[in-house]
Motif scaffolding. Structure first.
Motif, PDB file in Angstrom:
ATOM      1  N   GLY A 139     -27.687  57.421  78.959  1.00 17.32           N
ATOM      2  CA  GLY A 139     -27.682  56.968  77.570  1.00 17.32           C
ATOM      3  C   GLY A 139     -28.994  56.344  77.114  1.00 17.32           C
ATOM      4  N   SER A 140     -30.015  56.381  78.005  1.00 18.97           N
ATOM      5  CA  SER A 140     -31.300  55.774  77.630  1.00 18.97           C
ATOM      6  C   SER A 140     -32.218  56.820  76.992  1.00 18.97           C
ATOM      7  N   ILE A 141     -32.514  56.625  75.713  1.00 11.79           N
ATOM      8  CA  ILE A 141     -33.420  57.544  75.027  1.00 11.79           C
ATOM      9  C   ILE A 141     -34.848  57.387  75.563  1.00 11.79           C
ATOM     10  N   VAL A 142     -35.197  56.176  75.994  1.00  8.65           N
ATOM     11  CA  VAL A 142     -36.553  55.921  76.521  1.00  8.65           C
ATOM     12  C   VAL A 142     -36.790  56.719  77.804  1.00  8.65           C
ATOM     13  N   TRP A 143     -35.816  56.632  78.758  1.00 13.54           N
ATOM     14  CA  TRP A 143     -35.988  57.387  79.999  1.00 13.54           C
ATOM     15  C   TRP A 143     -35.903  58.894  79.746  1.00 13.54           C
ATOM     16  N   GLY A 202     -38.527  63.610  80.139  1.00 11.05           N
ATOM     17  CA  GLY A 202     -38.565  64.875  79.397  1.00 11.05           C
ATOM     18  C   GLY A 202     -39.999  65.309  79.126  1.00 11.05           C
ATOM     19  N   THR A 203     -40.799  64.327  78.693  1.00 10.02           N
ATOM     20  CA  THR A 203     -42.227  64.613  78.461  1.00 10.02           C
ATOM     21  C   THR A 203     -42.899  65.030  79.759  1.00 10.02           C
ATOM     22  N   GLY A 251     -36.462  71.254  84.983  1.00 12.22           N
ATOM     23  CA  GLY A 251     -36.851  69.852  84.769  1.00 12.22           C
ATOM     24  C   GLY A 251     -36.005  69.190  83.704  1.00 12.22           C
ATOM     25  N   LEU A 252     -35.839  69.881  82.572  1.00 12.09           N
ATOM     26  CA  LEU A 252     -35.075  69.287  81.467  1.00 12.09           C
ATOM     27  C   LEU A 252     -33.589  69.192  81.824  1.00 12.09           C
TER      28      LEU A 252
END
Lengths: 110, 242
Positions: free
Chosen positions: A47-51, A56-57, A100-101
């Motif tokens: 649920g962490s958008i930051v991680w 993802g990047t 990866g994604l």
């Protein structure tokens, strides 16, 4: 077998990867100091958008960087056909990005 | 008073195209003897059919480069005493170029790449105009000066493993020439040169192995020129997005 655009893509993706690798290592060293279970890690990443953005990047940058690197190795060893090289570069990049994604989704989707 | 001469064991590549083999000759060793002297002695005394190329004999024309004991060298300025291994010398045609016959290679691919790198001067004035004054101390002129003593011998081209692996790669000599033009204030096609070295066989294929600088007989540094081209093309990428 690489021109300016692929060269720049590979260098720029490396520039993106470098701070993310350092961030990953720093967090790993910090996080395991007191011992950390898989459940505890997932508890923080789910649920962490930051991680999700962080890894993802990283997964996308790796896909671009590695695909171009493998392209050069193939071009200088066994694969001289330009169209085959283009196709394989895209396939390797897309394959790495998918794997990866998928992994990032698995640990960050709530 | 006479003494028996020491003999060199010389293996010379013989053949045409991709077919060939080494042929052994014995050549008397002399003081101050160059590899070109050895090859010429074989041709003049042992086998008149031996083909090789030379012109000036003083390191200016770049005609006589060959592989000597596996390394590319200008043979007219390479002393036997410095390269013979236990009295043995292997002489072969330059690497990375098609062989015409024996030690003579076809230099067309090498010079085609000079053309491909836009390695010719692009004038901005006619002969009726006054000569443009160039400050020899300007940074760009100094950079150009560092690369202009190339004699087109193709030693760097033969030394480069990237040329071996990638037939499209322009190679160190052509890219060094492009770098000197890019820094020549009199040259009028900077964009054309940058475009020419940015293609699929351009400067970005260099892996910075450094054999070009290690073997250049005039001690030039094509690897530095190529690094400069990479910087300039990257700058143009950000400025113009190409």
């Amino acid at each position: 077998m690489i021109g300016l655009k692929l060269y720049m893509l590979q260098r720029l993706s490396a520039m993106v990867m470098a701070p993310l690798v350092l961030g990953h290592i720093a967090v790993m060293i910090y996080a395991i100091q007191g011992g950390l279970s898989a459940a505890e890690i997932l508890g923080r990443t789910k649920g962490s958008i930051v991680w999700a953005l962080f890894y993802g990047t990283f997964a996308l940058a790796v896909s671009i960087h590695a695909a171009i690197g493998v392209r050069v190795i193939l071009a200088e060893t066994i694969l001289k056909n330009r169209h085959a090289l283009d196709g394989l570069t895209l396939a390797i990049g897309a394959g790495l990005a998918f794997m990866g994604l998928s992994a990032v989704y698995a640990v960050t989707a709530s | 008073m006479s003494s028996a001469k020491t003999m060199l064991l010389v293996s010379v590549w013989r053949g045409t195209g991709t077919q060939g083999r080494y042929e052994a000759f014995e050549v008397p060793q002399e003081d101050n003897q160059t590899i070109l002297d050895v090859v010429s002695w074989v041709q003049q005394n042992l086998d008149a059919t031996l083909s090789y190329r030379f012109a000036c004999r003083v390191g200016m024309c770049g005609s006589c480069a060959m592989m000597v004991n596996g390394k590319p060298r200008w043979t007219c300025r390479t002393h036997v005493g410095k390269v013979a291994e236990n009295g043995r010398i292997d002489v072969a045609p330059l690497r990375n170029l098609p062989v015409i016959k024996d030690l003579a290679t076809d230099m067309d691919p090498f010079f085609d790449k000079w053309v491909g790198a836009e390695g010719h001067f692009h004038p901005t004035r006619t002969r009726a105009d006054p000569i443009e004054a160039i400050n020899p101390e300007s940074p760009s002129r100094k950079l150009a000066d560092e690369g202009i003593e190339c004699i087109n011998c193709a030693v760097c081209f033969a030394a480069c493993d990237t040329v071996t692996a990638n037939s499209d790669y322009l190679g160190p000599a052509a890219l060094n020439r492009a770098w000197t033009l890019l820094n020549d204030e009199k040259d009028g096609d900077r964009t054309g040169v940058l475009d020419a070295v940015s293609g699929s066989g351009g400067c970005h294929n260099c892996h910075s192995l450094g054999s070009c600088a290690a073997y250049c007989p005039n001690e030039l540094s094509p690897i530095t020129a190529i690094a400069g081209l990479k910087r300039e093309t990257a700058r143009s990428f950000f400025r113009k997005g190409r």
